[in-house]
Motif scaffolding. Structure first.
Motif, PDB file in Angstrom:
ATOM      1  N   UNK A 153       0.835  -1.195   0.000  1.00 32.20           N
ATOM      2  CA  UNK A 153       0.000   0.000   0.000  1.00 32.20           C
ATOM      3  C   UNK A 153       0.877   1.255   0.000  1.00 32.20           C
ATOM      4  N   UNK A 154       1.944   1.186   0.812  1.00 28.02           N
ATOM      5  CA  UNK A 154       2.849   2.334   0.905  1.00 28.02           C
ATOM      6  C   UNK A 154       3.502   2.619  -0.445  1.00 28.02           C
ATOM      7  N   UNK A 155       3.932   1.550  -1.137  1.00 24.38           N
ATOM      8  CA  UNK A 155       4.572   1.707  -2.448  1.00 24.38           C
ATOM      9  C   UNK A 155       3.590   2.332  -3.421  1.00 24.38           C
ATOM     10  N   UNK A 156       2.362   1.791  -3.421  1.00 27.13           N
ATOM     11  CA  UNK A 156       1.336   2.264  -4.338  1.00 27.13           C
ATOM     12  C   UNK A 156       1.043   3.744  -4.084  1.00 27.13           C
ATOM     13  N   UNK A 157       0.917   4.075  -2.817  1.00 22.73           N
ATOM     14  CA  UNK A 157       0.616   5.441  -2.431  1.00 22.73           C
ATOM     15  C   UNK A 157       1.730   6.382  -2.887  1.00 22.73           C
ATOM     16  N   UNK A 158       2.970   5.934  -2.732  1.00 28.59           N
ATOM     17  CA  UNK A 158       4.119   6.754  -3.125  1.00 28.59           C
ATOM     18  C   UNK A 158       4.109   7.009  -4.626  1.00 28.59           C
ATOM     19  N   UNK A 159       3.730   5.993  -5.400  1.00 30.07           N
ATOM     20  CA  UNK A 159       3.725   6.153  -6.857  1.00 30.07           C
ATOM     21  C   UNK A 159       2.612   7.092  -7.319  1.00 30.07           C
ATOM     22  N   UNK A 160       1.461   6.969  -6.690  1.00 26.59           N
ATOM     23  CA  UNK A 160       0.359   7.888  -7.019  1.00 26.59           C
ATOM     24  C   UNK A 160       0.796   9.313  -6.716  1.00 26.59           C
ATOM     25  N   UNK A 161       1.455   9.456  -5.564  1.00 24.28           N
ATOM     26  CA  UNK A 161       1.910  10.773  -5.154  1.00 24.28           C
ATOM     27  C   UNK A 161       2.947  11.321  -6.146  1.00 24.28           C
ATOM     28  N   UNK A 162       3.872  10.450  -6.557  1.00 21.48           N
ATOM     29  CA  UNK A 162       4.906  10.874  -7.518  1.00 21.48           C
ATOM     30  C   UNK A 162       4.262  11.344  -8.813  1.00 21.48           C
ATOM     31  N   UNK A 163       3.321  10.531  -9.346  1.00 24.41           N
ATOM     32  CA  UNK A 163       2.675  10.878 -10.620  1.00 24.41           C
ATOM     33  C   UNK A 163       1.929  12.199 -10.496  1.00 24.41           C
ATOM     34  N   UNK A 164       1.214  12.361  -9.383  1.00 28.52           N
ATOM     35  CA  UNK A 164       0.446  13.595  -9.181  1.00 28.52           C
ATOM     36  C   UNK A 164       1.376  14.805  -9.088  1.00 28.52           C
ATOM     37  N   UNK A 165       2.508  14.628  -8.396  1.00 23.89           N
ATOM     38  CA  UNK A 165       3.471  15.737  -8.265  1.00 23.89           C
ATOM     39  C   UNK A 165       4.062  16.101  -9.622  1.00 23.89           C
ATOM     40  N   UNK A 166       4.429  15.096 -10.382  1.00 20.76           N
ATOM     41  CA  UNK A 166       5.025  15.370 -11.707  1.00 20.76           C
ATOM     42  C   UNK A 166       4.009  16.125 -12.568  1.00 20.76           C
ATOM     43  N   UNK A 167       2.757  15.670 -12.534  1.00 16.56           N
ATOM     44  CA  UNK A 167       1.714  16.315 -13.343  1.00 16.56           C
ATOM     45  C   UNK A 167       1.515  17.771 -12.907  1.00 16.56           C
ATOM     46  N   UNK A 168       1.393  17.987 -11.600  1.00 13.07           N
ATOM     47  CA  UNK A 168       1.176  19.350 -11.094  1.00 13.07           C
ATOM     48  C   UNK A 168       2.355  20.247 -11.442  1.00 13.07           C
ATOM     49  N   UNK A 169       3.542  19.705 -11.313  1.00 13.70           N
ATOM     50  CA  UNK A 169       4.747  20.470 -11.624  1.00 13.70           C
ATOM     51  C   UNK A 169       4.750  20.860 -13.109  1.00 13.70           C
ATOM     52  N   UNK A 170       4.393  19.917 -13.967  1.00 15.25           N
ATOM     53  CA  UNK A 170       4.352  20.197 -15.410  1.00 15.25           C
ATOM     54  C   UNK A 170       3.288  21.242 -15.733  1.00 15.25           C
ATOM     55  N   UNK A 171       2.111  21.088 -15.129  1.00 19.53           N
ATOM     56  CA  UNK A 171       1.028  22.043 -15.401  1.00 19.53           C
ATOM     57  C   UNK A 171       1.435  23.437 -14.928  1.00 19.53           C
ATOM     58  N   UNK A 172       2.027  23.493 -13.733  1.00 18.03           N
ATOM     59  CA  UNK A 172       2.441  24.799 -13.191  1.00 18.03           C
ATOM     60  C   UNK A 172       3.511  25.418 -14.086  1.00 18.03           C
ATOM     61  N   UNK A 173       4.483  24.607 -14.473  1.00 19.30           N
ATOM     62  CA  UNK A 173       5.577  25.093 -15.325  1.00 19.30           C
ATOM     63  C   UNK A 173       5.062  25.589 -16.664  1.00 19.30           C
ATOM     64  N   UNK A 174       4.105  24.865 -17.232  1.00 18.99           N
ATOM     65  CA  UNK A 174       3.603  25.221 -18.564  1.00 18.99           C
ATOM     66  C   UNK A 174       2.661  26.408 -18.504  1.00 18.99           C
ATOM     67  N   UNK A 175       1.901  26.515 -17.412  1.00 15.52           N
ATOM     68  CA  UNK A 175       0.901  27.582 -17.363  1.00 15.52           C
ATOM     69  C   UNK A 175       1.555  28.955 -17.239  1.00 15.52           C
ATOM     70  N   UNK A 176       2.822  29.001 -16.777  1.00 12.09           N
ATOM     71  CA  UNK A 176       3.492  30.291 -16.658  1.00 12.09           C
ATOM     72  C   UNK A 176       3.825  30.875 -18.034  1.00 12.09           C
ATOM     73  N   UNK A 177       3.930  29.984 -19.054  1.00 14.27           N
ATOM     74  CA  UNK A 177       4.190  30.492 -20.403  1.00 14.27           C
ATOM     75  C   UNK A 177       2.851  30.739 -21.102  1.00 14.27           C
ATOM     76  N   UNK A 178       2.017  31.543 -20.443  1.00 15.57           N
ATOM     77  CA  UNK A 178       0.667  31.750 -20.960  1.00 15.57           C
ATOM     78  C   UNK A 178       0.692  32.508 -22.282  1.00 15.57           C
ATOM     79  N   UNK A 179      -0.303  32.241 -23.101  1.00 17.22           N
ATOM     80  CA  UNK A 179      -0.399  32.907 -24.385  1.00 17.22           C
ATOM     81  C   UNK A 179      -0.907  34.338 -24.204  1.00 17.22           C
ATOM     82  N   UNK A 180      -0.622  35.167 -25.191  1.00 13.73           N
ATOM     83  CA  UNK A 180      -1.187  36.523 -25.153  1.00 13.73           C
ATOM     84  C   UNK A 180      -2.344  36.578 -26.141  1.00 13.73           C
TER      85      UNK A 180
END
Lengths: 159, 402
Positions: A4-31
């Protein structure tokens, strides 16, 4: 428990990577311009395009005719800024997603993307062919008496 | 004897003569139709397009193989043959109403050699703005992304979720008629109906599915689009000694029925909601069967993506659950072993959480990176060749479309 701990860690990793990517990409907003995009045809045209949804269906290749069942040819623009803004506000698609969408349409034999023209070419094309529609900025329309406003404006969206 | 889809893919291959025969027939039909239409004041227009991807992938489980229906695999070394493929399409637009589409796909097969199939070869006729008709070969549209599952450029993922879509198959196309009718309403509403057949022969093994009957409802209204599909496919599968094996298994003491001939039902629900820059896709497939040789399964995927200017990050969750896994206790000796081996082979339940991003380099190229965290139901091997708890697959893909 360890599993369960391993599974939880992987879900957390995937969610963090996704949030990080979304945050990083959203800063290059279009005009986006404050000048709205308007749908146009020739002043000689009798085409009847009645709603934003109708325009969306035409530009996504989901429909080929106007409200009176006349075959419509739709044109895009070579100028990147207005083209990308139009597909965002009209079709809910960014530039990458727009290409992806059309790759699907092409390889399922469904339809082909609208051809892109410069403003001058578009005006010529619309004047020559009353069954054509295109899109321009409001300010571009004001300078061009040969074009008819279809009274369907697309305004910049928030986001 | 192994009736599962994996062995079907490995043992059979398309009849090489069939694509040529269909090509010739369609070409003659098109030529005739074009002549009859007197060109309709428009010149013939030929569009040539291509798509493909070069994908490198590896996983973290030494000695194990992540294997697909054709036997291509990903292992713990960087390899390219599991996903890499190239497609080529010619679309001959004869006039406003008629076009001929030919699409081939080249991928690696079980021996890692190059294998090319004609996936689409059909004549499309627009009877009216509402009604269109396809006749010929097409990818059977059983699932939401079936038709474009090889065109990875059109999707967020490096590969469509393996729980739902096998990465390559000799059984994904069929020959028949496909009708699409768009209803006149403010929303986009389309009803589709297809009837087709699939026949694959090799030496003394034959596989036939006919008639495959399916109907689809597509509807979209602005941000929300959905698809409902149901299809029925009676399967006629003959292999040497098959009758004897069926006689051994289907005795009164057996708790279930075991027949290679089967009726398969497919149910698909696909929902897409787009509110720029966010997009969410839900795709669920239930596959039902009338006996215990094949899997009864539910596969589901949910993908959330964010469209930035050039980069699209995505998060995807997929699950495959096979239901008919209860042990057979009504048989003895070899029959019991055989029946339970069939059931054992279906223990492929798995869940994948994938995170990745697509970068649109330009109009023609995209680069994708994806990490798959795969969890297996205890005792199940998923898409791997042995039982384990979990695995992680890393993929990097260069894709193109022109």
């Amino acid at each position: 428990m360890a599993l369960y701990a391993t599974k939880h860690a992987k879900v957390k990793s995937a969610a963090w990577i996704f949030c990080w990517l979304v945050f990083g990409c959203s800063s290059s907003a279009h005009s986006e311009s404050l000048d709205p995009i308007v749908m146009v045809s020739s002043t000689n045209s009798n085409l009847k395009v009645t709603s934003h949804e109708h325009v969306r269906q035409l530009y996504l290749g989901l429909r080929r005719t106007d409200s009176n069942n006349l075959l419509v040819t739709q044109w895009s623009r070579k100028e990147q800024e207005i083209r990308e803004e139009f597909y965002r506000v009209c079709c809910n698609l960014g530039p990458v997603e727009f290409r992806a969408y059309w790759s699907k349409q092409v390889f399922t034999g469904a339809s082909r993307p609208p051809k892109a023209l410069s403003l001058d070419e578009l005006v010529m094309q619309l004047v020559d062919d009353p069954t054509s529609i295109g899109f321009v900025r409001r300010s571009e329309l004001n300078d061009e008496p040969r074009l008819r406003d279809l009274e369907l404006d697309f305004h910049p969206i928030d986001g | 004897m192994n009736f599962n889809r994996c062995s079907l893919g490995r043992t059979l291959s398309a009849n090489w003569f069939e694509p040529i025969r269909i090509s010739f027939t369609l070409f003659m039909m098109t030529a005739h139709a074009a002549h009859a239409a007197h060109a309709d004041d428009s010149a013939a227009d030929i569009h040539v397009n291509g798509f493909g991807n070069l994908t490198a992938a590896f996983h973290d489980q030494p000695g194990a193989r992540f294997i697909n229906n054709l036997g291509s695999f990903i292992d713990d070394q960087v390899g390219y043959h599991y996903d890499s493929k190239a497609g080529f399409q010619v679309n001959w637009v004869v006039n406003d109403r008629l076009n001929l589409v030919m699409q081939s796909l080249t991928a690696t097969d079980v021996q890692s050699s190059i294998d090319t199939d004609i996936k689409n070869l059909y004549l499309q006729y627009l009877v009216s703005d509402q009604l269109s008709l396809r006749v010929g070969r097409f990818i059977t549209p059983l699932y939401k992304f079936s038709e474009q599952q090889y065109v990875t450029f059109s999707q967020p993922w490096v590969r469509p979720p393996v729980e739902l879509y096998p990465s390559a198959s000799d059984f994904d196309f069929s020959d028949g008629v496909w009708l699409k009718y768009r209803l006149n309403s403010r929303q986009y509403t389309e009803w589709e109906f297809f009837v087709s057949q699939l026949r694959q022969d090799e030496s003394d093994i034959s596989f036939e599915a006919q008639p495959i009957l399916g109907t689809i409802l597509n509807r979209s209204d602005g941000a929300l689009a959905y698809r409902l599909m149901v299809a029925r496919a009676p399967i006629d599968f003959d292999l040497p000694g098959g009758d004897q094996l069926e006689a051994i298994l289907n005795v009164p003491s057996a708790e279930r029925r075991y027949y290679a001939d089967s009726i398969q039902w497919f149910y698909n629900v696909g929902i897409q909601y787009q509110h720029y820059p966010w997009s969410i896709v839900v795709d669920a497939i239930y596959q039902d069967t009338d006996n215990y040789v094949y899997a009864r399964s539910l596969s589901t995927n949910v993908t959330l993506s964010y469209q930035a200017e050039r980069v699209t990050p995505y998060l995807s969750w997929s699950n495959r659950h096979n239901y008919n896994l209860a042990e057979e206790n009504g048989l003895q000796g070899a029959a019991s072993l055989l029946a339970n081996q069939l059931i054992e082979n279906r223990k492929t339940n798995q869940t994948t959480l994938a995170v990745g991003a697509r970068w649109g380099i330009n109009e023609y190229f995209a680069l994708k990176a994806q990490l798959d965290f795969i969890e297996f139901t205890p005792g199940h091997r998923g898409d791997f060749d042995r039982v384990m708890d979990n695995a992680q697959v890393t993929s990097l893909s260069l894709e193109w479309f022109f």
